[in-house]
Write a protein that holds these residues in place. Structure first.
Motif, mmCIF file in Angstrom:
data_model
loop_
_atom_site.group_PDB
_atom_site.id
_atom_site.type_symbol
_atom_site.label_atom_id
_atom_site.label_comp_id
_atom_site.label_asym_id
_atom_site.label_seq_id
_atom_site.Cartn_x
_atom_site.Cartn_y
_atom_site.Cartn_z
ATOM 1 N N ARG A 142 0.742 -1.262 0.141
ATOM 2 C CA ARG A 142 -0.110 -0.137 -0.079
ATOM 3 C C ARG A 142 0.809 1.441 0.154
ATOM 4 N N SER A 143 1.834 1.169 0.753
ATOM 5 C CA SER A 143 2.891 2.555 0.773
ATOM 6 C C SER A 143 3.530 2.705 -0.486
ATOM 7 N N TRP A 144 3.841 1.668 -1.281
ATOM 8 C CA TRP A 144 4.403 1.986 -2.641
ATOM 9 C C TRP A 144 3.206 2.279 -3.492
ATOM 10 N N LEU A 145 2.085 1.852 -3.369
ATOM 11 C CA LEU A 145 0.822 2.525 -4.315
ATOM 12 C C LEU A 145 0.576 3.985 -3.848
ATOM 13 N N TRP A 146 0.452 4.200 -2.550
ATOM 14 C CA TRP A 146 0.141 5.607 -2.173
ATOM 15 C C TRP A 146 1.237 6.676 -2.725
ATOM 16 N N ALA A 147 2.805 6.142 -2.561
ATOM 17 C CA ALA A 147 3.801 6.894 -3.120
ATOM 18 C C ALA A 147 3.666 7.208 -4.715
ATOM 19 N N GLU A 148 3.292 6.157 -5.239
ATOM 20 C CA GLU A 148 3.188 6.221 -6.809
ATOM 21 C C GLU A 148 1.800 7.236 -6.982
ATOM 22 N N ALA A 149 1.081 7.136 -6.317
ATOM 23 C CA ALA A 149 -0.359 8.084 -6.517
ATOM 24 C C ALA A 149 -0.096 9.527 -6.062
ATOM 25 N N PHE A 150 0.853 9.849 -5.083
ATOM 26 C CA PHE A 150 1.224 11.011 -4.691
ATOM 27 C C PHE A 150 1.949 11.480 -5.555
ATOM 28 N N ALA A 151 2.993 10.932 -6.467
ATOM 29 C CA ALA A 151 3.790 11.427 -7.227
ATOM 30 C C ALA A 151 3.058 11.875 -8.545
ATOM 31 N N VAL A 152 1.756 11.403 -8.580
ATOM 32 C CA VAL A 152 1.086 11.796 -9.974
ATOM 33 C C VAL A 152 0.312 13.172 -9.345
ATOM 34 N N GLU B 48 1.027 15.207 -7.067
ATOM 35 C CA GLU B 48 2.120 16.368 -6.922
ATOM 36 C C GLU B 48 2.864 16.534 -8.059
ATOM 37 N N GLY B 49 2.721 15.880 -9.400
ATOM 38 C CA GLY B 49 3.258 16.346 -10.557
ATOM 39 C C GLY B 49 4.859 15.967 -10.662
ATOM 40 N N LEU B 50 5.064 14.748 -9.720
ATOM 41 C CA LEU B 50 6.643 14.347 -9.690
ATOM 42 C C LEU B 50 7.007 13.137 -10.348
ATOM 43 N N ALA B 51 5.858 12.449 -11.022
ATOM 44 C CA ALA B 51 5.967 11.053 -11.622
ATOM 45 C C ALA B 51 7.196 10.841 -12.548
ATOM 46 N N ASP B 52 7.488 11.959 -13.383
ATOM 47 C CA ASP B 52 8.489 11.994 -14.376
ATOM 48 C C ASP B 52 9.764 12.042 -13.682
ATOM 49 N N ALA B 53 9.825 12.692 -12.502
ATOM 50 C CA ALA B 53 11.410 12.467 -11.775
ATOM 51 C C ALA B 53 11.702 11.240 -10.838
ATOM 52 N N ASP C 112 11.966 17.264 1.901
ATOM 53 C CA ASP C 112 11.883 17.907 0.694
ATOM 54 C C ASP C 112 12.033 17.272 -0.685
ATOM 55 N N PRO C 113 10.927 17.407 -1.184
ATOM 56 C CA PRO C 113 10.801 16.649 -2.614
ATOM 57 C C PRO C 113 12.094 17.050 -3.611
ATOM 58 N N GLU C 114 12.454 18.329 -3.350
ATOM 59 C CA GLU C 114 13.557 18.769 -4.292
ATOM 60 C C GLU C 114 14.997 18.096 -3.570
ATOM 61 N N PHE C 115 15.187 17.908 -2.777
ATOM 62 C CA PHE C 115 16.271 17.269 -1.752
ATOM 63 C C PHE C 115 16.374 15.587 -2.273
ATOM 64 N N ASP C 116 15.053 15.037 -2.054
ATOM 65 C CA ASP C 116 15.163 13.572 -2.372
ATOM 66 C C ASP C 116 13.465 13.322 -2.622
ATOM 67 N N GLU D 41 11.994 10.565 -3.832
ATOM 68 C CA GLU D 41 11.703 9.224 -3.494
ATOM 69 C C GLU D 41 11.387 9.037 -2.082
ATOM 70 N N GLY D 42 12.396 9.849 -1.495
ATOM 71 C CA GLY D 42 12.091 9.763 0.277
ATOM 72 C C GLY D 42 11.313 10.386 0.442
ATOM 73 N N HIS D 43 10.802 11.869 -0.228
ATOM 74 C CA HIS D 43 9.583 12.570 0.070
ATOM 75 C C HIS D 43 8.265 11.568 -0.158
ATOM 76 N N LEU D 44 8.277 10.775 -1.281
ATOM 77 C CA LEU D 44 7.086 10.156 -1.681
ATOM 78 C C LEU D 44 6.641 8.955 -0.523
ATOM 79 N N LEU D 45 7.840 8.362 -0.225
ATOM 80 C CA LEU D 45 7.787 7.236 0.723
ATOM 81 C C LEU D 45 7.454 7.655 2.146
ATOM 82 N N GLU D 46 8.069 9.085 2.589
ATOM 83 C CA GLU D 46 7.731 9.613 3.866
ATOM 84 C C GLU D 46 6.163 9.831 3.890
#
Length: 202
Positions: free
Chosen positions: A35-45, A47-52, A118-122, A124-129
């Motif tokens: 679930r954490s992986w799926l939430w992270a991927e969804a948050f990436a979408v 927040e407009g971060l998926a391509d990064a 901070d997503p600009e710092f990390d 993937e770390g931001h998304l998993l957090e």
């Protein structure tokens, strides 16, 4: 947004991470990891971060972010997230990842327990957090579509997560009082698990 929008990476590292998660963790903790992986991927979408995002790295980190709590990988001297990060390093070394990328997976696993990243710092770390923040503490439950939340919870039920993770983090905090587990306990994680709005969507 659907689960099918986020295919599991078809790589040796991803398959190995899933194997370790299933073989060593309880079903409830493994479902939490997925679930954490799926939430992270969804948050990436959202927040407009998926391509990064390095999606394979994010998957491996998510599947193994709590593996340092299991008896076989628990380390009596370091935080469970640090121990779990080293498991991810060992796995990805066997999958042929270079040293820099292995360091990255360790960093992401460790940073999932930071108060914020901070997503600009990390990215993937931001998304998993924030993903684990949602699944454990109920943070930002309205940030993702309700239909997606229900689909994921139906596919990967929470089960006994609240009871299991509470016992785990209390044990970690007692044995390792200078680690993030102590901060989680002091911050009311046991109560947050019980009151998590995702529990009511089951």
């Amino acid at each position: 947004m659907r689960i099918s929008d986020f295919p599991v990476p078809d790589t040796a590292a991803a398959r190995g991470a899933r194997t370790l998660a299933v073989e060593y963790q309880s079903p409830a903790i493994t479902a939490h990891a997925i679930r954490s992986w799926l939430w992270a991927e969804a948050f990436a979408v959202v927040e407009g971060l998926a391509d990064a995002v390095d999606h394979e790295l994010l998957y491996v980190a998510a599947l193994l972010h709590d593996i340092g709590t299991v008896t076989e990988y628990d380390n009596h001297t370091i935080a469970y997230e640090d121990a779990g990060g080293h498991v991810a390093v060992a796995l990805t070394a066997g999958a042929g990842w270079d040293a820099a990328r292995r360091r990255r997976v360790h960093e992401v696993v460790v940073r999932h327990n930071w108060p914020s990243v901070d997503p600009e710092f990390d990215v993937e770390g931001h998304l998993l957090e924030i993903a684990t923040g949602l699944d454990i503490s109920g943070a930002r439950p309205d940030a993702l579509p309700a239909e997606f939340l229900r689909e994921v919870l139906d596919a990967y039920p929470r089960g006994t997560l609240a009871e299991e993770f509470s016992a785990c983090v209390l044990d970690q905090a007692a044995r390792k009082p200078t680690t993030a587990a102590r901060r989680l306990v002091d911050g009311g994680v046991v109560r947050k698990l019980q009151e998590n709005p995702l529990e009511r969507l089951r």
